[in-house]
Design an enzyme around this catalytic site. Structure first.
Site, short mmCIF file in Angstrom:
data_model
loop_
_atom_site.label_atom_id
_atom_site.label_comp_id
_atom_site.label_asym_id
_atom_site.label_seq_id
_atom_site.Cartn_x
_atom_site.Cartn_y
_atom_site.Cartn_z
CE LYS A 120 -0.57 -0.50 4.98
NZ LYS A 120 -1.42 -0.25 6.11
CE1 TYR B 38 11.39 31.53 4.19
CE2 TYR B 38 11.65 29.16 4.04
CZ TYR B 38 11.37 30.38 3.45
OH TYR B 38 11.05 30.43 2.12
C1 PLP Z 1 -3.66 -4.88 7.93
C2 PLP Z 1 -2.18 -4.70 7.78
N1 PLP Z 1 -1.40 -5.78 7.67
C3 PLP Z 1 -0.07 -5.69 7.52
C4 PLP Z 1 0.56 -4.46 7.50
C5 PLP Z 1 2.05 -4.41 7.34
O1 PLP Z 1 2.66 -3.92 8.50
P1 PLP Z 1 4.26 -3.85 8.59
O2 PLP Z 1 4.67 -2.78 7.64
O3 PLP Z 1 4.51 -3.47 10.00
O4 PLP Z 1 4.76 -5.17 8.21
C6 PLP Z 1 -0.20 -3.31 7.65
C7 PLP Z 1 0.45 -2.02 7.66
O5 PLP Z 1 0.12 -1.08 8.30
C8 PLP Z 1 -1.60 -3.43 7.79
O6 PLP Z 1 -2.39 -2.36 7.93
#
Ligand code: PLP
Length: 404
Positions: free
Chosen positions: A75, A297
């Protein structure tokens, strides 16, 4: 994010591992990987090592049983690394599934000709459920409301995974509601493909919350095992995958570890992950100034002596956090230099003293010589936010270093 530029090259110099870098930090001058030559015209760029992605997946895989699958969590544009190249590398390295947060992210992968199983981890509206079906995406039932949408459209819905809220209080069904819902879903012929929960505290190994969540998950687990024995059970994120085998079940969902970072500093001793992203920029001006000269700044920084101020073409619009100003360091010619004054939108300045630095020099903002964890600490955040925050205008340059 497009596919970026893919470059195959050999590692430039050292064979340093992450632990070596911790030791190296205490020395004055260190030798990071040289950036690729193909970047000479760029003001700032993120080099993404697809071989590191593959090695990190294999390192996690070695901790899993043979039958346990690995979902690469991609994602947010693969945590800022650029989603399509990362997916290709992850799938080639034996990831079985891909996890995205939104419908749009899943569709983008299908448009990128990724045909692997994809699970949308976030909730969807009725219209989005139909689009997920059309694009062959699996979806998560993230609330009772969404369960009703799926039931209303049974017959035209994609495979579903039940997301169970065992303690995050973010998304999911209450465990005690799962048995009845499963009966309704199966009676209507909805394909139930999986059941999962998200751990809140797995980054602290042996945290009591993890055990509590597993206990809360049990009614859902028992219900699904009884009614849909083939359904995939998945609980562990990177932290769980790295440290808690009892959370592995049928599949682990791995994000951060695939990108080569550890969910918490204690886990760094596990030692086999390699950061996949290095953020670079360039010195675009040097100025020799006298003592008492204000920089940036608010004139919050004043030079103490005659010194050289180097301006680097990377700012908070590129994802370098403003909060790291004054505390943070960047690496130029193998040496760390402190950021002078506030980080601007497009630039930051460093006080390089009497060291030889010239316009055109490459600066590493984070990567192998300076870790994203350090930048996160300077900015009072976590490495996830540093990676995801790298700006859209920063080109991703893909390399394949093939380090042994
Ligand atoms: C539902 C879910 N699973 C897995 C992950 C992966 O987590 P990580 O990056 O800590 O492995 C996430 C990330 O936020 C998540 O929201």
């Amino acid at each position: 994010m497009g596919e970026g530029i893919i470059i195959k090259r050999k590692r430039a110099d050292t064979k340093m591992r992450p632990r070596d870098h911790v030791a190296a930090r205490s020395r004055e001058a260190i030798t990071p990987l040289a950036p690729s030559a193909e970047t000479t015209t760029l003001r700032a760029w993120a080099e993404v090592d697809l071989a590191a992605i593959a090695r990190n997946i294999q390192a996690v895989r070695r901790l899993l049983s043979r039958s346990c699958r690995l979902m690469a969590v991609v994602k947010a544009d693969a945590y800022g690394h650029g989603v399509v190249p990362v997916c290709r590398a992850a799938l080639a390295a034996d990831a079985a599934w891909l996890g995205v947060a939104t419908l749009g992210e899943g569709v983008a992968l299908r448009l990128g000709e990724i045909s692997a199983p994809i699970l949308v981890l976030g909730g969807l509206t009725a219209g989005e459920v139909a689009d997920a079906t059309a694009h062959g995406l699996s979806i998560s039932i993230t609330s009772q409301e969404m369960a009703e949408i799926v039931l209303r459209h049974a017959g035209a819905v994609p495979p579903v995974h039940l997301k169970v809220d065992t303690g995050m209080t973010r998304l999911g069904l209450f465990p005690e509601d799962v048995p009845v819902l499963l009966d309704r879903l199966t009676a209507k012929g909805v394909p139930v493909e999986g059941c999962y929960t998200q751990l809140a505290c797995a980054d602290e190994p042996d945290h009591v919350m993890t055990q509590e969540q597993l206990v809360r998950f049990r009614p859902a687990l028992e219900a699904i095992r009884a009614r849909v024995p083939r359904a995939l059970i998945h609980v562990a994120n990177s932290a769980g995958a790295l440290t808690s085998p009892h959370t592995h079940f049928d599949m682990v969902r791995v994000g951060l570890a695939m990108y080569g970072l550890y969910p918490s500093p204690q886990m760094a001793s596990l030692g086999s992950l390699h950061p996949a992203m290095r953020l670079y920029s360039r010195v675009v001006r040097t100025a020799r100034v006298g003592p008492g000269t204000a920089v940036s700044y608010g004139a919050a920084y004043r030079t103490k002596t005659s010194t050289t101020i180097a301006t680097i073409a990377c700012g908070y619009a590129d994802g370098y956090p403003r909060l790291a100003g004054e505390r943070g360091e960047v690496l130029i010619r193998g040496r760390r230099h402190r950021i002078a004054g506030r980080v601007c939108m497009d630039h930051l300045m460093v006080d390089v003293g009497d060291h030889s630095v010239e316009a055109g020099d490459v600066a590493q903002l984070f990567g192998d010589a300076i870790s994203a964890d350090e930048v996160a600490a300077w900015a009072q955040t976590i490495s996830y936010e540093i990676l995801c925050g790298v700006g859209l205008r920063v080109p991703r340059i893909y390399v394949h270093n093939g380090v042994s």
